[in-house]
Design a protein around this motif. Structure first.
Motif, PDB file in Angstrom:
ATOM      1  N   LEU A   1      -3.382   7.471  -2.681  1.00 56.34           N
ATOM      2  CA  LEU A   1      -3.185   6.658  -1.720  1.00 56.34           C
ATOM      3  C   LEU A   1      -3.623   5.386  -2.759  1.00 56.34           C
ATOM      4  O   LEU A   1      -4.395   4.962  -3.617  1.00 56.34           O
ATOM      5  CB  LEU A   1      -4.270   5.895  -0.677  1.00 56.34           C
TER       6      LEU A   1
ATOM      7  N   ALA B   1     -11.878   6.860   0.418  1.00 54.23           N
ATOM      8  CA  ALA B   1      -9.682   7.805   0.752  1.00 54.23           C
ATOM      9  C   ALA B   1      -9.427   8.494  -0.260  1.00 54.23           C
ATOM     10  O   ALA B   1      -8.590   8.975  -0.181  1.00 54.23           O
ATOM     11  CB  ALA B   1      -9.329   6.224   0.255  1.00 54.23           C
TER      12      ALA B   1
ATOM     13  N   ARG C   1      -7.384   8.551   5.859  1.00 53.13           N
ATOM     14  CA  ARG C   1      -7.840   8.021   4.354  1.00 53.13           C
ATOM     15  C   ARG C   1      -6.164   7.241   4.378  1.00 53.13           C
ATOM     16  O   ARG C   1      -7.128   5.810   3.679  1.00 53.13           O
ATOM     17  CB  ARG C   1      -7.626   9.253   3.695  1.00 53.13           C
ATOM     18  N   SER C   2      -5.725   6.591   5.117  1.00 56.80           N
ATOM     19  CA  SER C   2      -5.187   5.683   4.955  1.00 56.80           C
ATOM     20  C   SER C   2      -5.760   4.073   5.825  1.00 56.80           C
ATOM     21  O   SER C   2      -5.257   3.619   5.271  1.00 56.80           O
ATOM     22  CB  SER C   2      -3.343   5.914   6.518  1.00 56.80           C
TER      23      SER C   2
ATOM     24  N   TYR D   1      -6.779   4.093  -4.536  1.00 57.19           N
ATOM     25  CA  TYR D   1      -8.081   3.886  -3.801  1.00 57.19           C
ATOM     26  C   TYR D   1      -8.539   5.602  -3.441  1.00 57.19           C
ATOM     27  O   TYR D   1      -9.704   5.588  -2.759  1.00 57.19           O
ATOM     28  CB  TYR D   1      -7.738   3.671  -2.633  1.00 57.19           C
ATOM     29  N   GLY D   2      -7.806   5.739  -3.792  1.00 53.24           N
ATOM     30  CA  GLY D   2      -8.220   7.753  -3.133  1.00 53.24           C
ATOM     31  C   GLY D   2      -7.319   8.527  -3.552  1.00 53.24           C
ATOM     32  O   GLY D   2      -5.722   8.333  -4.109  1.00 53.24           O
TER      33      GLY D   2
ATOM     34  N   LEU E   1       0.715  -1.362  -0.022  1.00 54.47           N
ATOM     35  CA  LEU E   1      -0.146  -0.110   0.097  1.00 54.47           C
ATOM     36  C   LEU E   1       1.353   1.404  -0.522  1.00 54.47           C
ATOM     37  O   LEU E   1       1.729   0.803   0.463  1.00 54.47           O
ATOM     38  CB  LEU E   1      -0.626   0.032   1.438  1.00 54.47           C
TER      39      LEU E   1
ATOM     40  N   ALA F   1      -7.899   3.676   3.798  1.00 54.56           N
ATOM     41  CA  ALA F   1      -6.820   2.175   2.153  1.00 54.56           C
ATOM     42  C   ALA F   1      -6.745   1.229   3.334  1.00 54.56           C
ATOM     43  O   ALA F   1      -6.880   0.231   1.847  1.00 54.56           O
ATOM     44  CB  ALA F   1      -5.912   3.089   1.600  1.00 54.56           C
TER      45      ALA F   1
END
Ligand code: KG4
Ligand code: ZN
Length: 364
Positions: free
Chosen positions: A148, A213, A256-257, A160-161, A137, A260
């Protein structure tokens, strides 16, 4: 599989850099030389990077830096396996300088050319330094990007974002300007924040609680401006505002992490303890690194962050991406075009057909 030795060139923003790296995937690799010349002084009077000045400055020093990188590595062009250069995304004038120079070197030496995506170079740096393993990741936080992604392989990314407005480095730089700190602002905001109270000012955490995310920093930036330009704001409040801003950024990045991480777990349920890599200039921030460490411990990920000098722009990351691509036989023709825009996901990577699609993705 044998080792590959690659010369890398980086000229996409305000750092001119050349480096020779040796190794093989998944790393770690050996940095034989790593020369970086920052143009800070040239751009300082303007409070930001001026593209035309950057391109000219790259032209003036790149030849010398390449000579220096080869000399420090005690190698000749003929000892190399390939020549790699950032081909985008970035300021197009600068990218053209580095890529054209790499093409000339490849032509003169008969060595293959590798056109590198600057973001992929940031993404793969943790393999050069820590031997991070796929899939991992990635939190990519730089002056121009905030994303991300799952990194499944060379040229294989799943988004993801990403930010819907400003990049996080940009938010640091603009906050620095409002606080009267010199460019690039990130390190200066971090320094000032050390002496401040992060709970003093209440700042927004945009997009929090939405379960996605994606990032947004423009509302945070506006809130910082309103406070800094307010009548009651005093010189002695600067450290508290820097600390409050950094705390808000930390909260946003961690929130956000975490989301994700859940997405990654769903996509890769068999990965017991995957790597969590942070890359890009903002990854040099110690407070962010410490918070990521805690988040990783709570969620069963292994934190891998390159040392600060390899988080900010450098050519060792470009050379390493060149090592990985050389190993896979992913070379480029001399007709490959520089690209001002070149997203990691959604565009073709990994030597797929549209890499040679000249002109596409260029902003100018
Ligand atoms: O990756 P990078 O060197 O260039 C780009 O590709 O954008 O990132 C530069 C960004 C700048 O916005 C700079 O202010 C930020 O990284 N930065 C930091 C720190 N060091 C550099 N931001 C926060 N804390 C730091 N210590
Ligand atoms: Zn960068």
């Amino acid at each position: 599989m044998r080792d590959f030795t690659v010369l890398g060139l980086e000229t996409s923003c305000d750092e001119t850099a050349a480096s020779v790296v040796r190794g093989r995937a998944p790393g770690p690799g050996e940095i034989l030389s790593n020369v970086v010349l920052s143009q800070l002084e040239e751009h300082a009077p303007y409070g930001g990077v001026v593209p035309e000045i950057a391109a000219r400055a790259h032209v003036e020093v790149l030849d010398r830096l390449i000579e220096e990188a080869l000399a420090q590595a005690k190698l000749e062009l003929s000892d190399l396996d390939a020549i790699a250069a950032t081909a985008g995304p970035g300021l197009i004038g600068g990218v053209m300088v580095g890529l054209t120079t790499a093409k000339a070197l490849a032509l003169a030496s008969g060595k293959p050319l590798v056109a590198i995506n600057h973001l992929e170079a940031h993404a793969l740096t943790a393999r050069l330094t820590h031997g991070a393993t796929f899939p991992f990741l990635l939190l990519l936080i730089s002056g121009g990007h905030c994303q991300l992604l799952a990194v499944e392989g060379v040229g294989k990314f799943k988004l993801y974002g990403s930010t819907i407005d400003d990049a996080v480095g940009e938010a640091f730089d603009k906050t620095a300007k409002l606080l009267g700190l010199a460019y690039p602002g990130g390190p200066n905001v971090e320094k000032l924040a050390k002496n401040g109270d992060g709970k003093r000012f209440s700042l927004p955490r945009p997009l929090r609680g939405r379960g996605i995310a994606d990032f947004s920093f423009s509302g945070l930036k506006t809130a910082v401006r309103q406070i800094a330009k307010g009548e009651s704001f005093k010189e002695s409040d600067r450290a508290d505002l820097a600390a409050s801003f950094q705390r808000a950024v930390l909260d946003i990045l961690m929130d956000r992490s975490r989301i994700a991480m859940e997405m990654f777990r769903k996509d890769f349920p068999d990965e017991a303890a995957p790597d969590f890599v942070v890359a890009g200039g903002v990854a040099a921030n110690r407070a962010i690194g410490d918070a990521i460490q805690k988040l990783c411990e709570e969620n069963g990920f292994n934190k891998k962050i390159p040392p600060p000098g390899l988080c900010t722009d450098n050519a060792a990351m470009v050379a390493w991406a060149g090592v990985e691509r050389s190993q896979l036989g992913l070379f480029d023709g001399l007709g490959v075009a520089p690209r001002a825009r070149w997203p990691l996901s959604g565009s073709s990577q990994g030597g797929e057909p549209d890499r040679e699609d000249t002109g596409k993705g260029l902003a100018c």
